[in-house]
Design a protein around this motif. Sequence first.
Motif, PDB file in Angstrom:
ATOM      1  N   TRP A 154      -6.596  -6.687  11.395  1.00  0.00           N
ATOM      2  CA  TRP A 154      -8.015  -5.731  11.881  1.00  0.00           C
ATOM      3  C   TRP A 154      -9.090  -7.342  11.120  1.00  0.00           C
ATOM      4  CZ3 TRP A 154      -5.239  -2.940   8.054  1.00  0.00           C
ATOM      5  CH2 TRP A 154      -6.149  -2.874   6.647  1.00  0.00           C
TER       6      TRP A 154
ATOM      7  N   ILE B 234       0.582  -1.013  -0.283  1.00  0.00           N
ATOM      8  CA  ILE B 234       0.141  -0.193  -0.216  1.00  0.00           C
ATOM      9  C   ILE B 234       0.931   1.254  -0.268  1.00  0.00           C
ATOM     10  CG2 ILE B 234      -2.345   1.115   1.078  1.00  0.00           C
ATOM     11  CD1 ILE B 234      -2.426  -2.010   0.280  1.00  0.00           C
TER      12      ILE B 234
ATOM     13  N   GLU C 174      -2.329   7.730   9.401  1.00  0.00           N
ATOM     14  CA  GLU C 174      -3.035   6.720  10.725  1.00  0.00           C
ATOM     15  C   GLU C 174      -3.724   6.455  10.069  1.00  0.00           C
ATOM     16  OE1 GLU C 174      -3.454  10.308  10.928  1.00  0.00           O
ATOM     17  OE2 GLU C 174      -2.539  11.851  12.901  1.00  0.00           O
ATOM     18  N   THR C 175      -4.312   5.515  10.398  1.00  0.00           N
ATOM     19  CA  THR C 175      -4.956   4.399   9.997  1.00  0.00           C
ATOM     20  C   THR C 175      -6.403   4.434  11.646  1.00  0.00           C
ATOM     21  OG1 THR C 175      -3.610   2.938   9.117  1.00  0.00           O
ATOM     22  CG2 THR C 175      -6.448   2.038   9.080  1.00  0.00           C
TER      23      THR C 175
ATOM     24  N   ARG D  13       5.262   6.951   2.123  1.00  0.00           N
ATOM     25  CA  ARG D  13       4.015   5.424   2.918  1.00  0.00           C
ATOM     26  C   ARG D  13       3.760   4.794   2.651  1.00  0.00           C
ATOM     27  NH1 ARG D  13      -1.040   4.146   4.256  1.00  0.00           N
ATOM     28  NH2 ARG D  13      -1.806   4.321   6.617  1.00  0.00           N
TER      29      ARG D  13
ATOM     30  N   ARG E 292       0.669  -5.484   2.844  1.00  0.00           N
ATOM     31  CA  ARG E 292      -0.400  -5.751   4.032  1.00  0.00           C
ATOM     32  C   ARG E 292      -0.892  -7.430   3.292  1.00  0.00           C
ATOM     33  NH1 ARG E 292      -6.392  -4.130   1.462  1.00  0.00           N
ATOM     34  NH2 ARG E 292      -6.795  -6.564   0.349  1.00  0.00           N
TER      35      ARG E 292
ATOM     36  N   MET F 159      -1.382  -5.920   8.601  1.00  0.00           N
ATOM     37  CA  MET F 159      -1.202  -4.663   7.760  1.00  0.00           C
ATOM     38  C   MET F 159       0.907  -4.612   8.979  1.00  0.00           C
ATOM     39  SD  MET F 159      -2.583  -2.051   5.715  1.00  0.00           S
ATOM     40  CE  MET F 159      -2.354  -0.347   7.105  1.00  0.00           C
TER      41      MET F 159
ATOM     42  N   ASP G 295     -13.210  -3.987   2.931  1.00  0.00           N
ATOM     43  CA  ASP G 295     -12.173  -4.839   2.041  1.00  0.00           C
ATOM     44  C   ASP G 295     -12.828  -5.131   1.344  1.00  0.00           C
ATOM     45  OD1 ASP G 295      -9.622  -3.119   2.554  1.00  0.00           O
ATOM     46  OD2 ASP G 295      -8.965  -4.722   4.300  1.00  0.00           O
TER      47      ASP G 295
ATOM     48  N   ASN H 239      -9.033   4.905  -0.201  1.00  0.00           N
ATOM     49  CA  ASN H 239      -9.005   4.081   0.953  1.00  0.00           C
ATOM     50  C   ASN H 239      -9.094   5.076   1.899  1.00  0.00           C
ATOM     51  OD1 ASN H 239      -8.687   1.745   0.650  1.00  0.00           O
ATOM     52  ND2 ASN H 239      -6.411   1.878   0.894  1.00  0.00           N
TER      53      ASN H 239
ATOM     54  N   MET I 200       3.159   0.674   3.628  1.00  0.00           N
ATOM     55  CA  MET I 200       2.272  -0.589   4.584  1.00  0.00           C
ATOM     56  C   MET I 200       2.369  -1.909   3.712  1.00  0.00           C
ATOM     57  SD  MET I 200       2.026   1.655   6.505  1.00  0.00           S
ATOM     58  CE  MET I 200       0.602   1.487   7.963  1.00  0.00           C
TER      59      MET I 200
ATOM     60  N   HIS J  87     -12.867   0.523   8.093  1.00  0.00           N
ATOM     61  CA  HIS J  87     -12.153   1.323   8.271  1.00  0.00           C
ATOM     62  C   HIS J  87     -11.509   2.539   7.506  1.00  0.00           C
ATOM     63  CE1 HIS J  87     -11.117  -2.224   5.449  1.00  0.00           C
ATOM     64  NE2 HIS J  87      -9.286  -1.195   5.703  1.00  0.00           N
TER      65      HIS J  87
ATOM     66  N   HIS K  14     -14.327   1.750   4.988  1.00  0.00           N
ATOM     67  CA  HIS K  14     -15.046   0.437   4.047  1.00  0.00           C
ATOM     68  C   HIS K  14     -14.892  -0.110   4.759  1.00  0.00           C
ATOM     69  CE1 HIS K  14     -10.396   1.296   3.405  1.00  0.00           C
ATOM     70  NE2 HIS K  14     -10.499   0.107   3.270  1.00  0.00           N
TER      71      HIS K  14
ATOM     72  N   ALA L 191      -8.034   5.038   5.948  1.00  0.00           N
ATOM     73  CA  ALA L 191      -6.734   5.837   6.435  1.00  0.00           C
ATOM     74  C   ALA L 191      -7.283   6.909   6.100  1.00  0.00           C
ATOM     75  CB  ALA L 191      -6.223   5.509   4.373  1.00  0.00           C
TER      76      ALA L 191
HETATM   77  C1  OGA Z   1      -6.076  -0.647   2.935  1.00  0.00           C
HETATM   78  C2  OGA Z   1      -6.267   0.043   3.842  1.00  0.00           C
HETATM   79  C3  OGA Z   1      -5.676   1.544   4.869  1.00  0.00           C
HETATM   80  C4  OGA Z   1      -4.121   2.235   5.157  1.00  0.00           C
HETATM   81  O1  OGA Z   1      -5.036  -1.508   3.004  1.00  0.00           O
HETATM   82  O2  OGA Z   1      -6.864  -1.459   3.146  1.00  0.00           O
HETATM   83  O3  OGA Z   1      -7.264   0.314   3.617  1.00  0.00           O
HETATM   84  O4  OGA Z   1      -3.623   2.945   6.711  1.00  0.00           O
HETATM   85  N1  OGA Z   1      -5.179   0.743   3.978  1.00  0.00           N
HETATM   86  O5  OGA Z   1      -3.917   2.358   4.468  1.00  0.00           O
END
Ligand code: OGA
Length: 275
Positions: A243, A81, A126-127, A261, A265, A115, A102, A96, A263, A250, A100, A252
């Motif tokens: 999660w 991500i 932040e998430t 940035r 996952r 993640m 996923d 995101n 991530m 959730h 939502h 972003a």
């Molecule tokens: C995802 C998502 C949120 C983020 O990867 O499904 O919603 O903070 N990520 O990157």
Amino acid sequence: MSALTTEKLSETVGVKILGVDAERLATDEDLPGQCLELLERHSVLLFPELHAGDEAQVAFSRKLGPLASFPNFPNEHVMIISFDPDNPNAKYYPSNDYWHIDGSMDEVPARASIMSAHVITEEGGETAFASTYAAYEALSEREREQLAELRVIHRMARIQSRTFPNPTPEQKADWARFPDREHPLVWTHESGRRSLVFGASASHVVGMDFDRGEALLEELQERATTPDRIYTHTWSVGDLVIWDNTGLVHRACEFDRSLPRRMHRSTLVGQEPIK
Ligand code: OGA
Ligand code: MN
């Protein structure tokens, strides 16, 4: 079985797991089962600064359940991500930022996501998480009755137009590749628990005036995501968050997308359709 030390992250969602390092992640055979139980109860698990590499993350994720494949990424079990121009999915990630679930366009949405934070920004990014079980539980008896039979159309164009209100013909054609999906508003899980199904893909309510249906969905989402009902995770590099995607929404949080940035996952495939 050695007990896990946990700390609640908010009133309705999230728990921090203390005392687990990458070594224990790899070797503690009781841990996956304990995590699945905690996930059912708290919806979000945080392992602070675990620093699991892709291999360790995937090996642990596999112990939780079968993994989804992402064939367009170098490691097919790790979706990256990021807004890196080379990222094949980058065009979908801006949305995101909206609450939502996923895979809400799929018949069977993902069971859970795992993640890790590899590169973070100093500000934002932040998430945030909100329980859709808690959202259902907070309804009055009368509302539960009113909502019980409603069905909702989920639409790719609805998600994406939140970010791109004036799409190009190419974008429209791309979004149209995803067929609409109809889900009940109230998901009765095999466990017997109930959750609400709303979020960025939710377009309107079947058989209800479009604007009224849209307003109802927005109201339910707003009530479920007030500041006292969410957990917003401020990432440190190495944090790993799991999660439960089935009883949760959730999003972003905004950050400067010209800064990196990243991530990593992995995702557990869904086990039950929304019904
Ligand atoms: C995802 C998502 C949120 C983020 O990867 O499904 O919603 O903070 N990520 O990157
Ligand atoms: Mn997501």
